[in-house]
Enzyme design. Sequence first.
Site, PDB file in Angstrom:
ATOM      1  N   LYS A  21       0.794  -0.945   0.061  1.00 28.21           N
ATOM      2  CA  LYS A  21       0.030   0.171   0.069  1.00 28.21           C
ATOM      3  C   LYS A  21       1.032   1.005   0.065  1.00 28.21           C
ATOM      4  CE  LYS A  21      -3.828   1.529   2.690  1.00 28.21           C
ATOM      5  NZ  LYS A  21      -4.617   1.410   4.047  1.00 28.21           N
ATOM      6  N   SER A  37      -9.569   1.025   3.125  1.00 27.53           N
ATOM      7  CA  SER A  37      -8.753   1.627   2.666  1.00 27.53           C
ATOM      8  C   SER A  37      -7.364   1.039   1.718  1.00 27.53           C
ATOM      9  CB  SER A  37      -8.017   2.780   3.316  1.00 27.53           C
ATOM     10  OG  SER A  37      -7.114   2.316   4.376  1.00 27.53           O
ATOM     11  N   SER A  80      -9.661  -1.496   7.067  1.00 27.78           N
ATOM     12  CA  SER A  80      -9.114  -1.326   5.859  1.00 27.78           C
ATOM     13  C   SER A  80      -8.154  -2.364   5.356  1.00 27.78           C
ATOM     14  CB  SER A  80      -8.391  -0.105   6.262  1.00 27.78           C
ATOM     15  OG  SER A  80      -8.808   1.144   6.043  1.00 27.78           O
TER      16      SER A  80
END
Lengths: 553, 553
Positions: free
Chosen positions: B136, B211, B235
């Site tokens: 990420k 997320s 997330s």
Amino acid sequence: MISHSSRQRSWQDIAKQAQKHRDETIAAVQPPVPDVPSDLPLNVSGIPKALLSEREIEITETAPEDLVELMSTGTITSTEVTTAFLRRAGLAQKLTNCLTELLPTRALLRAAELDSYLRENDRPLGPLHGLPISVKEHIPLAGLDCNGGFISWVGRLAPRDAYIITLLWRAGAVFYARTTQPQTLMHLETSSNLYGATVNPFQRELSSGGSSGGEGALLGCRGSCLGVGTDIGGSVRSPAGNCGVYGLRPTSYRLPIGGFTATMIGQEHVVPVVGPMSTSLGGVKMFMRAVLGQKPWLVEPSCLPFEWREGKSWLKEDGEGKKRLKIGTASAGDEGIEGVVAKLATIDGVEIVEWKPWKHDLAWEIIASLYFCDAGAEETAAIDASGEPWRPLSSFIIKENPFVKNRMISDVWRLTEMREQYRADYAKIWNDTACGANAGGAVDVILCPVTPGAAPPLDCARYWGYTSQWNLLDYPALAFPVTKVDPEIDLVEEGYEPRNEKDKYNYELYEPEKYRGAPVSLQLVARRYEDEKVVEALEYIQQHIGLPFVKMI
Amino acid sequence: MISHSSRQRSWQDIAKQAQKHRDETIAAVQPPVPDVPSDLPLNVSGIPKALLSEREIEITETAPEDLVELMSTGTITSTEVTTAFLRRAGLAQKLTNCLTELLPTRALLRAAELDSYLRENDRPLGPLHGLPISVKEHIPLAGLDCNGGFISWVGRLAPRDAYIITLLWRAGAVFYARTTQPQTLMHLETSSNLYGATVNPFQRELSSGGSSGGEGALLGCRGSCLGVGTDIGGSVRSPAGNCGVYGLRPTSYRLPIGGFTATMIGQEHVVPVVGPMSTSLGGVKMFMRAVLGQKPWLVEPSCLPFEWREGKSWLKEDGEGKKRLKIGTASAGDEGIEGVVAKLATIDGVEIVEWKPWKHDLAWEIIASLYFCDAGAEETAAIDASGEPWRPLSSFIIKENPFVKNRMISDVWRLTEMREQYRADYAKIWNDTACGANAGGAVDVILCPVTPGAAPPLDCARYWGYTSQWNLLDYPALAFPVTKVDPEIDLVEEGYEPRNEKDKYNYELYEPEKYRGAPVSLQLVARRYEDEKVVEALEYIQQHIGLPFVKMI
């Protein structure tokens, strides 16, 4: 129990009432607690021996782990042990002003229950079977007053036991004495407007230390053999060190803190911890084992999920299976340390390297900034609500402390980031194999002072760095007794050049004769979570060089 | 690397430049990443299979633990594996918009080094030898842009790798792809003004979740087999669940979070965690074992001091040594759960009891209050600095969230106290032996939904409770794939009476045809610190009933 409401009365009246209550609980002990001479000497530590029976002296000077063994096998009853400690604690109060109350009725009821349990079941109730344990006042016992050192809080009755109390109870403890603490709980001494100052049993013009100073003085007098203190900047270790007993500040979240009475409940920037204080190292270990064996994390989820880990040694072994201990020593000029180091140096298996202090001023700046992020608003409210005056050390740590400010949330985040960075930097130093003159692997423990000197005169404990350093790092730290001040040996160092203003302040406090007989203690520190290691390392040291070097009592 | 300063340019230009950079990194892959049809179908999950070689398909659809085994024995090279994943990741970007950049040059250099290492030393470098791992974007890789989803942060180059990256690197990982995240990192979807929305590979009109939605979509497309996400309210689990892969939110402080780029660094009211996401449960376990085996607590002192504990089983055994598993199930009306429970009910050794949700609204109030204690000032500053517009879900979670306020320090302490009380109350429920119809011992794990339904349409993920519940409690929670939506079976429930406004909102989102083929996932939850148990319990379940019930890709 202090039953009157504090609303309509002056703070002086409330204090008088609290003292009256305390005295009544002492007067209720049977046989009565002896009177002490009205003209007390400076060193009162020997007085209980002149006033108690030989049997009582023997009981109260036995190590807690041995007492539990004797009670668990039925060799002695909890009733007899509890009675002896009630009487010696009553004396300790008269000598050092260390109690907020005794609990003779409930303690003897409990002791009798435990004695019955043993008779009926032929086994102890738990690993602390029958043992009298003293408790700092702000750790709640159900139904009893919990004022945390503030006049305005007098009359707040605890709705239930703190969880640590429940766990000790289940292990077989007898609660019999509650001990003093300072106004705000944030002094490294113990004085409040409720009870005045708790003094050092070895030299009454010196402080007992604090904030668990009631415990320190009580243990120092042998009016307790195992007590419960709390520590956010040195509050277990300072009184243990000043009064010549053992005190462990465990890593945070090893022991449960749920249900406590204090200001700033919910703050976790610097986590307060519970710590055992004892006349023996074995008592410290027994306490940790008994509490953690009950898996407190299943009830109080902030607790770490492991018991007292003692299956295998925390020390390295050499090729021949001999344990090795690598010690970093800080403040090499300290006489207590030099005496211990000289003996350690003769031990095969011990390696000693220098440990250089690293940015201790920064450490203090960070932790002092994190202590009162609301600028001390909760303490101020609790003090001012009754009109009681600010004690000098309350003013020192809040009003006169340049790092106390009303912080924004984002300020606290930045300070927390600084705290974590400091911890990471310190870990890096510890990992570094070349941390001193001798390279070759990280040290196991650090040996360092616990306070700037022996116990200070009243209201003079204004340097927290020796203890608060390890709170900031969250390292387990263990205070232990080494010797006593001997004015013929411990001379003022002529021509000493203080390193800075703080050092000068502490240096100028020392006058040999005033400190005669005061305990000299040290601190052993391990890395975060290595509570078991710090205890094992001190056991190793004691086995090899014996400690303390003089009889404390 | 996005090298231009963002100062003088419009946010649109900055976004265009970021996308151009991303596309250039994809264009640099050799052999070139194939073009995809300009008129994409709603379900694009099968497209890579039509465009890659059989060998590439085989590699990229192999479980990560098997790939490591093959590379560690020299059966296949890291170079070949990395190339295959670079190409499939490039396709995943074209299909779902899940990447911020590929790293072909540095990844292939690293892969070649690892291949040499194996040849020269005849052993793998570490337990992740040669494995391509996706990351990420806000988890820093040295020298690369780290914008955290904010236009104004574009151009911030990471001075060094995050510590988790260092540990994965030392274990033998190859970093080859960086993945998208939403503006603020606080959506359960993934859309930003930098890259637009990341869509669900199984149904492009649905969200990838977030997320860590770039990871979710990339893994769902098999453009990665193991990725690194972060989770403070769901997330890791939302995108894992929406995209049909595995995602573990570990207990906080098990995996290191040092060196991250985000707002509110230093806040610890609700601790963000790193979590592995993988196409296999074995990948999740391998990740945890590889990182924790390096004892991260010695370098990042906030980490808990124990490795991945798998020596002995976390499940109870009956008299005959057969493992037993007691499962509490929540939301019994959920079809995914009912299908799994029906199969579990046939297994000797499994006991299923009802788990009643407990004050989830209170849980949301506490955690939502603790998320932005500065009223979202840091997010607002980071958004407004570039003039970029607020995304709908950024407004939802900050501006329209009634629990977001500018808090005083003392407010935060009270909220923290509420959090601890909620945790203690929940522990009490878990300890209660009569937690459901069947009494007799606490449950081992809870089986529950991971999101209100399958992946929602874009900008509709407005209920966090299924995942944020476990963040507040700090319980390890594992999302895993069960099946896919079949409109012929998963009908709209006629006459359903929504329980409240939030339920009504989510219920009305469901139209069977729009969800065809979308993954249906569930969540398995254990008590704080029992990360190993939640993984072992899912292994047990998979061994007994097989999972997922349909082929995902």
